[in-house]
Design a protein around this motif. Structure first.
Motif, mmCIF file in Angstrom:
data_model
loop_
_atom_site.group_PDB
_atom_site.id
_atom_site.type_symbol
_atom_site.label_atom_id
_atom_site.label_comp_id
_atom_site.label_asym_id
_atom_site.label_seq_id
_atom_site.Cartn_x
_atom_site.Cartn_y
_atom_site.Cartn_z
ATOM 1 N N ASP A 153 -43.848 11.774 39.236
ATOM 2 C CA ASP A 153 -43.175 12.589 38.231
ATOM 3 C C ASP A 153 -41.696 12.250 38.160
ATOM 4 O O ASP A 153 -41.137 11.655 39.080
ATOM 5 N N ASP A 155 -39.347 14.029 38.834
ATOM 6 C CA ASP A 155 -38.624 14.571 39.999
ATOM 7 C C ASP A 155 -38.988 13.842 41.296
ATOM 8 O O ASP A 155 -38.577 14.242 42.378
ATOM 9 N N GLU A 173 -49.809 19.023 37.847
ATOM 10 C CA GLU A 173 -48.674 19.541 37.086
ATOM 11 C C GLU A 173 -47.441 18.633 37.224
ATOM 12 O O GLU A 173 -47.016 18.387 38.342
ATOM 13 N N GLU A 328 -48.397 31.641 44.239
ATOM 14 C CA GLU A 328 -49.455 30.924 43.522
ATOM 15 C C GLU A 328 -50.452 31.915 42.888
ATOM 16 O O GLU A 328 -51.010 31.642 41.831
HETATM 17 N N1 ARG Z 1 -46.090 24.957 40.123
HETATM 18 C C1 ARG Z 1 -45.980 24.543 41.486
HETATM 19 C C2 ARG Z 1 -45.469 25.736 42.268
HETATM 20 O O1 ARG Z 1 -44.645 26.446 41.810
HETATM 21 C C3 ARG Z 1 -45.065 23.363 41.699
HETATM 22 C C4 ARG Z 1 -45.577 22.064 41.197
HETATM 23 C C5 ARG Z 1 -44.620 20.977 41.525
HETATM 24 N N2 ARG Z 1 -45.044 19.776 40.950
HETATM 25 C C6 ARG Z 1 -44.277 18.686 40.878
HETATM 26 N N3 ARG Z 1 -44.771 17.668 40.253
HETATM 27 N N4 ARG Z 1 -43.074 18.678 41.385
HETATM 28 O O2 ARG Z 1 -45.885 25.995 43.349
#
Ligand code: ARG
Ligand code: ZN
Length: 474
Positions: A153, A155, A173, A328
């Protein structure tokens, strides 16, 4: 969980050419030509127009259902897949795209007729034999094979199919779903899913929703999972490992399936035990839990660095803390059930899940949300917390940054302070129930908050969501 790795900004995007496929047989070309002169306006776009991820998703159709049949061999890391998408054209289509990164496509049909296809970066470009009419339902079947691996990603995080020492940690994600199945990889398009996953006997394959059955034959076990409520592709999982499995039904009739790497079991047990009470507490705040299934996947995946709120059953890269489980779980309402339409709105996921952690602490003998807010506000103006405003992170590299999580939660606390506890809780509940199994935007949240509080909140949201730098004293 907050990601703080700094990484190169958005990868160069592969530009799509508008050229007609050169390999179309003559008869087919004649047929396409006969289809009308409007051909130029009948190709689905290569993305849905997300500014942070321009190639994510595709235009011209919506998927209603994915039927994914997968076979994975952790030893060789080979995946064989077949994806059957049932979709509906939203315009006349002579051509459309799916998203797929890596892997080799071995067959592709549209309504059982072989269809021309080619690869262009993450786009799988499909030219069906006959044009699809606007409103027409159609079925795309893709068979594929290969050794999947994650994408990186913006990041710097690995995302998608991430091999582990005993299987694979699978979380998508924002963009990793395309590393293991072809689809419409943007949260605007939610669909129901079926998964049939075959792994060597002794391994477990865990996906979303309810387990319909498992069968072992000839040294392999097949797991069938069913996710009836609509789900964004990024929330799909098919995590494989050697897991200890626990199954039970809660007082509310929710079917829980926990899969835990034995090496994490001792640390995970006391936290997982609290899942039913956490879901009950969150249901009290946000309205009924949106799904019939729940659970946790606790893997050992040391190079992942995050957990993901995979729908019905979050996946953790190691035994989670209670606050991570609360976070989560909150995403099941905020993100999974009520889904963003643009990654720019990510604070609607992370700010809400983080604020739920604060509320949990406040109501379970920990710090008050006010105290948490004050401690954050005390950070100096050059702190990373104030680097960009949560409602406008600026790029895909920032969507999981501290401002999105912490200042996003501060924005909700500022709202609560302005409208009072009663109205605040009415707003949270109306947001979750009113947009259940659907989508929501920041603008809709702002107008809901104004309607239910009877206050003009423009300035408040502008200050906390959109103003660069450390905001003025609350
Ligand atoms: N939505 C996830 C959480 O808040 C974080 C996902 C992070 N993903 C990434 N590609 N940095 O726990
Ligand atoms: Zn989160």
């Amino acid at each position: 969980m907050t990601q703080s790795r700094q990484q190169p900004a958005g990868r160069a995007q592969v530009l799509r050419r508008e050229a007609v496929v050169a390999t179309v047989p003559v008869a087919l070309a004649a047929l396409l030509a006969a289809a009308g002169p409007a051909a130029a306006g009948t190709t689905g776009t290569s993305g849905v127009g997300d500014p942070y991820f321009p190639l994510a998703g595709n235009g011209g159709y919506h998927v209603g259902h994915y039927d994914l049949t997968l076979r994975y061999d952790p030893g060789s890391r080979r995946l064989d897949g077949r994806a059957v998408l049932t979709a509906r054209a939203t315009q006349r289509l002579t051509r459309f795209d799916l998203d797929l990164q890596g892997l080799k496509v071995t067959g592709l049909t549209v309504d059982h007729a072989r269809a021309e296809h080619r690869r262009e970066g993450q786009e799988l470009v499909v030219t069906p034999r006959r044009a699809l009419r606007q409103g027409q339902w159609f079925r795309v079947t893709v068979t594929y094979t290969g050794k999947p691996g994650p994408v990186t990603d913006p990041d710097g995080s690995p995302d998608g199919w991430i091999p582990t020492d005993d299987g694979a940690f699978v979380a998508g994600e924002p963009q990793g779903a395309m590393t293991w199945f072809p689809g419409n990889n943007h949260p605007t398009d939610k669909a129901s899913y079926d998964f049939t996953i075959t792994v060597p006997e002794g391994h477990t394959a865990v996906a979303n929703g309810v387990l319909l059955g498992r069968r072992t034959a000839h040294g392999r076990t097949t797991f069938r999972w069913h996710q009836p409520e609509p789900m964004a592709a990024y929330l799909a999982t098919a995590t494989v490992g050697k897991f200890k499995v626990e199954q039970y039904t809660t007082r509310d009739g929710i079917r829980v399936y926990n899969a835990v790497d034995p090496r994490e079991a001792t640390a995970a047990a006391p936290v997982l035990k609290k899942l039913p009470s956490v879901l009950e507490w969150e249901s009290g705040l946000f309205g009924p839990y949106p799904y019939r299934a729940a659970g946790s996947i606790v893997d050992r995946a040391p190079n992942v660095g995050f957990a993901l709120e995979t729908q019905t059953r979050p996946v953790y890269d190691s035994a989670p803390s209670l606050s991570t489980l609360v976070h989560e779980s909150a995403h099941q309402w905020f993100g999974d059930s009520v889904t963003l339409t643009s990654w720019k709105d990510i604070w609607l996921n992370e700010g809400f899940a983080t604020y739920t952690e604060w509320l949990y602490a406040e109501q379970h003998g920990g710090d008050s949300a006010q105290k948490t807010f004050d401690a954050l506000y005390a950070r100096p103006a050059d702190d990373a917390l104030w680097k960009f405003p949560p409602g406008n992170p600026g790029s895909g590299a920032n969507i999981f940054g501290t401002p999105v999580y912490a200042r996003g939660a501060m924005a909700l606390h500022a709202l609560r302070t302005a409208v009072g506890d009663r109205a605040f809780h009415r707003i949270l509940r109306a947001w979750a129930t009113g947009h259940r199994d659907g989508h929501g935007t920041t603008a809709q949240f702002v107008s809901l908050s104004e309607r239910l509080s009877g206050k003009n909140l423009d300035r408040l949201f502008h200050k906390w969501l959109y103003t660069p730098g450390k905001p003025e004293k609350p």
